[in-house]
Design an enzyme around this catalytic site. Structure first.
Site, short mmCIF file in Angstrom:
data_model
loop_
_atom_site.label_atom_id
_atom_site.label_comp_id
_atom_site.label_asym_id
_atom_site.label_seq_id
_atom_site.Cartn_x
_atom_site.Cartn_y
_atom_site.Cartn_z
CG ASP A 84 -9.10 10.19 6.12
OD1 ASP A 84 -8.48 11.27 6.06
OD2 ASP A 84 -8.78 9.20 5.44
CG ASP A 97 -6.28 -1.50 2.08
OD1 ASP A 97 -6.45 -0.37 1.56
OD2 ASP A 97 -6.49 -1.71 3.29
CG HIS A 149 -7.55 2.68 2.46
ND1 HIS A 149 -6.51 2.02 3.07
CD2 HIS A 149 -7.16 3.98 2.41
CE1 HIS A 149 -5.54 2.87 3.36
NE2 HIS A 149 -5.90 4.05 2.97
C1 GLP Z 1 -4.10 7.26 4.18
C2 GLP Z 1 -5.27 8.20 3.97
C3 GLP Z 1 -5.87 8.06 2.59
C4 GLP Z 1 -4.76 8.07 1.55
C5 GLP Z 1 -3.83 6.91 1.80
C6 GLP Z 1 -2.72 6.81 0.74
O1 GLP Z 1 -4.46 6.00 4.56
N1 GLP Z 1 -6.31 8.00 4.93
O2 GLP Z 1 -6.80 9.11 2.36
O3 GLP Z 1 -5.32 7.98 0.27
O4 GLP Z 1 -3.23 7.15 3.06
O5 GLP Z 1 -1.66 7.63 1.07
P1 GLP Z 1 -0.50 8.03 0.10
O6 GLP Z 1 -1.05 9.00 -0.85
O7 GLP Z 1 0.55 8.63 0.97
O8 GLP Z 1 -0.03 6.78 -0.56
#
Ligand code: GLP
Length: 260
Positions: free
Chosen positions: A67, A136, A138
């Protein structure tokens, strides 16, 4: 879906790196799906170490980011293209020409998303996709309500995600509202998916997507339909799982030849 509960990030990084190393040894031109966020960092650290100390070779590998933010100027330190470069690809011998990310600064966003899907296809599809998960539920930036068959497209971020990601910017006001993300259908096409979640703040999302219904309200739950999905969690992220003991027992007694 296989759930592996491990003591901490070090063990998670090492197990995921084992899977990537095994893939590269049987397919030197493997296509890796690369995630940002803090969850995959122990994997990147371990891969960089194996490259440096044991010559693990990425020279023929390809990488596709999951992304990207929309509207950050090219080279912005928090653009995911830069993050992936800094945290991973600059630390191994992957050819920068073989590392791709959705173009969040394109004038024609729809064309950029289509081109991204085409590029993944032209590379032969993703062999191993690393994922984190948002609080959430995602994956990538597929926020709640994302179509379970979606492809790469523009999405609006939920306020909670902007708050979660504000730590990487000066303030929440600097976090873009829009992003490009591989769709859930795109992610589901990867041959193997490894999702990493650590810390108590992920416990609810982890329980929802592993043991709750498959539903767009929790995007990661679509992985229940994936033929080869592996979830690596630490004890804190696993703390709300109903079947934790079963997952532990299964992994402890897994035949050694199976790998991840
Ligand atoms: C962002 C990214 C995701 C990732 C999420 C969680 O939103 N777009 O791909 O999984 O963060 O991040 P973290 O691993 O820092 O908790």
């Amino acid at each position: 879906m296989e759930v592996v509960i491990l003591p901490g990030s070090k063990q998670i990084g090492s197990l995921a790196a084992d899977a990537i190393e095994a893939l590269l040894r049987r397919k030197a031109d493997a296509v890796l799906g690369l995630a940002t966020g803090s969850s995959p960092l122990p994997v990147y650290d371990e891969l960089a170490r194996r490259h440096e100390q044991a010559g693990l070779d990425f020279s023929r590998a390809h990488g596709f980011a999951l992304d990207e933010y929309v509207g950050l100027e090219p080279g912005h330190p928090q653009s995911y293209r830069e993050v992936i470069r800094r945290e991973f690809t600059d630390r191994v011998n992957i050819d920068p020409e073989n590392v791709h990310s959705p173009d969040g600064s394109a004038a024609d966003i729809e064309a950029a998303c289509e081109a991204y899907e085409e590029a993944i296809k032209a590379a032969g599809g993703v062999d191993l996709q690393l994922l984190g998960v948002g609080t959430d539920g995602h994956i990538g930036f597929n926020e709640p309500g994302s179509s379970l068959v979606s492809r790469t497209r523009i999405k609006s971020l939920i306020e909670q995600t902007r708050r979660d990601n504000a730590r990487f910017f000066n303030s929440i006001h600097d976090v873009p509202h829009h992003v490009l993300t591989q769709g859930l259908g795109t992610i589901m096409d990867a041959r193997h998916v490894i999702l990493i979640a650590t810390g108590a703040q992920k416990a609810q999302a982890v329980r929802d997507f592993i043991e709750g219904p498959v539903a767009a309200i929790c995007a990661a739950s679509v992985l229940q339909m994936h033929p080869h999905a592996t979830v690596l969690v630490d004890e804190a992220a696993a703390s709300s799982l109903r079947l934790a003991d079963y997952y532990r027992h299964t992994y402890d007694n897994k035949p050694g030849w199976q790998g991840l």
